[in-house]
Scaffold this motif. Structure first.
Motif, PDB file in Angstrom:
ATOM      1  N   LEU A 120       0.830  -1.203   0.000  1.00 17.52           N
ATOM      2  CA  LEU A 120       0.000   0.000   0.000  1.00 17.52           C
ATOM      3  C   LEU A 120       0.867   1.256   0.000  1.00 17.52           C
ATOM      4  O   LEU A 120       0.615   2.202  -0.757  1.00 17.52           O
ATOM      5  CB  LEU A 120      -0.899  -0.018   1.233  1.00 17.52           C
ATOM      6  N   ILE A 121       1.885   1.265   0.819  1.00 15.70           N
ATOM      7  CA  ILE A 121       2.796   2.414   0.891  1.00 15.70           C
ATOM      8  C   ILE A 121       3.497   2.608  -0.451  1.00 15.70           C
ATOM      9  O   ILE A 121       3.584   3.739  -0.958  1.00 15.70           O
ATOM     10  CB  ILE A 121       3.819   2.229   2.039  1.00 15.70           C
ATOM     11  N   ASP A 122       3.978   1.522  -1.038  1.00 22.36           N
ATOM     12  CA  ASP A 122       4.649   1.617  -2.338  1.00 22.36           C
ATOM     13  C   ASP A 122       3.716   2.174  -3.408  1.00 22.36           C
ATOM     14  O   ASP A 122       4.113   3.026  -4.209  1.00 22.36           O
ATOM     15  CB  ASP A 122       5.196   0.249  -2.761  1.00 22.36           C
ATOM     16  N   ALA A 123       2.464   1.714  -3.406  1.00 23.75           N
ATOM     17  CA  ALA A 123       1.484   2.207  -4.389  1.00 23.75           C
ATOM     18  C   ALA A 123       1.182   3.685  -4.157  1.00 23.75           C
ATOM     19  O   ALA A 123       1.060   4.461  -5.119  1.00 23.75           O
ATOM     20  CB  ALA A 123       0.202   1.377  -4.315  1.00 23.75           C
ATOM     21  N   LYS A 124       1.065   4.101  -2.893  1.00 25.10           N
ATOM     22  CA  LYS A 124       0.815   5.517  -2.576  1.00 25.10           C
ATOM     23  C   LYS A 124       1.977   6.383  -3.047  1.00 25.10           C
ATOM     24  O   LYS A 124       1.789   7.456  -3.601  1.00 25.10           O
ATOM     25  CB  LYS A 124       0.587   5.711  -1.079  1.00 25.10           C
ATOM     26  N   LYS A 125       3.207   5.914  -2.800  1.00 26.16           N
ATOM     27  CA  LYS A 125       4.391   6.658  -3.233  1.00 26.16           C
ATOM     28  C   LYS A 125       4.414   6.813  -4.753  1.00 26.16           C
ATOM     29  O   LYS A 125       4.716   7.879  -5.279  1.00 26.16           O
ATOM     30  CB  LYS A 125       5.670   5.957  -2.763  1.00 26.16           C
ATOM     31  N   LYS A 126       4.099   5.728  -5.449  1.00 17.43           N
ATOM     32  CA  LYS A 126       4.076   5.741  -6.915  1.00 17.43           C
ATOM     33  C   LYS A 126       3.043   6.737  -7.422  1.00 17.43           C
ATOM     34  O   LYS A 126       3.296   7.511  -8.342  1.00 17.43           O
ATOM     35  CB  LYS A 126       3.777   4.329  -7.431  1.00 17.43           C
ATOM     36  N   SER A 127       1.878   6.742  -6.783  1.00 15.63           N
ATOM     37  CA  SER A 127       0.804   7.661  -7.152  1.00 15.63           C
ATOM     38  C   SER A 127       1.221   9.113  -6.920  1.00 15.63           C
ATOM     39  O   SER A 127       0.972   9.990  -7.753  1.00 15.63           O
ATOM     40  CB  SER A 127      -0.451   7.329  -6.354  1.00 15.63           C
ATOM     41  N   LEU A 128       1.857   9.384  -5.796  1.00 16.21           N
ATOM     42  CA  LEU A 128       2.344  10.746  -5.494  1.00 16.21           C
ATOM     43  C   LEU A 128       3.393  11.175  -6.521  1.00 16.21           C
ATOM     44  O   LEU A 128       3.387  12.325  -6.966  1.00 16.21           O
ATOM     45  CB  LEU A 128       2.936  10.807  -4.088  1.00 16.21           C
ATOM     46  N   LYS A 129       4.288  10.273  -6.866  1.00 18.64           N
ATOM     47  CA  LYS A 129       5.340  10.583  -7.832  1.00 18.64           C
ATOM     48  C   LYS A 129       4.736  10.924  -9.185  1.00 18.64           C
ATOM     49  O   LYS A 129       5.145  11.892  -9.830  1.00 18.64           O
ATOM     50  CB  LYS A 129       6.318   9.429  -7.941  1.00 18.64           C
ATOM     51  N   LYS A 130       3.733  10.139  -9.616  1.00 16.91           N
ATOM     52  CA  LYS A 130       3.069  10.399 -10.905  1.00 16.91           C
ATOM     53  C   LYS A 130       2.442  11.794 -10.908  1.00 16.91           C
ATOM     54  O   LYS A 130       2.536  12.526 -11.880  1.00 16.91           O
ATOM     55  CB  LYS A 130       1.996   9.342 -11.187  1.00 16.91           C
ATOM     56  N   ARG A 131       1.773  12.140  -9.790  1.00 16.49           N
ATOM     57  CA  ARG A 131       1.131  13.458  -9.696  1.00 16.49           C
ATOM     58  C   ARG A 131       2.156  14.589  -9.730  1.00 16.49           C
ATOM     59  O   ARG A 131       1.922  15.613 -10.327  1.00 16.49           O
ATOM     60  CB  ARG A 131       0.270  13.559  -8.440  1.00 16.49           C
ATOM     61  N   SER A 132       3.271  14.383  -9.061  1.00 12.09           N
ATOM     62  CA  SER A 132       4.283  15.446  -9.021  1.00 12.09           C
ATOM     63  C   SER A 132       5.017  15.573 -10.351  1.00 12.09           C
ATOM     64  O   SER A 132       5.533  16.630 -10.660  1.00 12.09           O
ATOM     65  CB  SER A 132       5.263  15.221  -7.883  1.00 12.09           C
ATOM     66  N   ASP A 133       5.058  14.486 -11.160  1.00  3.05           N
ATOM     67  CA  ASP A 133       5.716  14.535 -12.465  1.00  3.05           C
ATOM     68  C   ASP A 133       4.847  15.201 -13.520  1.00  3.05           C
ATOM     69  O   ASP A 133       5.341  15.589 -14.571  1.00  3.05           O
ATOM     70  CB  ASP A 133       6.088  13.111 -12.932  1.00  3.05           C
ATOM     71  N   GLN A 134       3.580  15.351 -13.253  1.00  5.44           N
ATOM     72  CA  GLN A 134       2.657  15.918 -14.261  1.00  5.44           C
ATOM     73  C   GLN A 134       2.693  17.415 -14.280  1.00  5.44           C
ATOM     74  O   GLN A 134       3.022  18.155 -13.519  1.00  5.44           O
ATOM     75  CB  GLN A 134       1.232  15.448 -14.005  1.00  5.44           C
TER      76      GLN A 134
END
Length: 134
Positions: A120-134
């Motif tokens: 869950l933590i890994d998925a949340k981190k990935k989601s945050l990274k995607k948002r910050s890259d946009q």
């Protein structure tokens, strides 16, 4: 009573629910005895708490002979998830992370639980990274 209409449980009602969940179905006398041993409550106190739990829709009751059998109407997990949802809804946004950390520190977790949390933590981190890259 629908889940939306259910009222929150008091601290004492949570304690009685824990007993009812552990018994799965229990005669009134069993619930009174366990609650008396664990919390030094009288049978009158436990009767009152059981009555409230029936009124709130958390426990059902069936008359058997001169006694009553009590059964939970919802699983412990489902009830706890609803309570956790309410807690997170009411938490100040900045407190959500520290609140979760506190809960994890207090919880008795298995390796499987920890693996699920890590995913869950890994998925949340990935989601945050995607948002910050946009």
């Amino acid at each position: 009573m629908s889940p939306a209409e259910r009222k929150e449980l008091s601290r004492a009602e949570w304690k009685v629910m824990k007993i009812v969940w552990e018994l799965r179905k229990g005669m009134a006398r069993e619930v009174y005895t366990i609650a008396g041993e664990q919390h030094a409550w009288t049978s009158a106190t436990v009767k009152t708490l059981l009555k409230r739990l029936v009124e709130k829709g958390y426990v059902s009751t069936t008359k058997v002979g001169n006694g009553f059998v009590y059964r939970p109407t919802r699983s412990a997990l489902s009830t706890l998830q609803s309570a956790a949802d309410a807690l997170m809804t009411n938490a100040v946004e900045e407190a959500s992370g520290p609140l979760l950390v506190h809960m994890i520190e207090r919880a008795a977790l298995t390796e499987k639980d920890l693996d699920s949390l890590q995913k869950l933590i890994d998925a949340k981190k990935k989601s945050l990274k995607k948002r910050s890259d946009q």
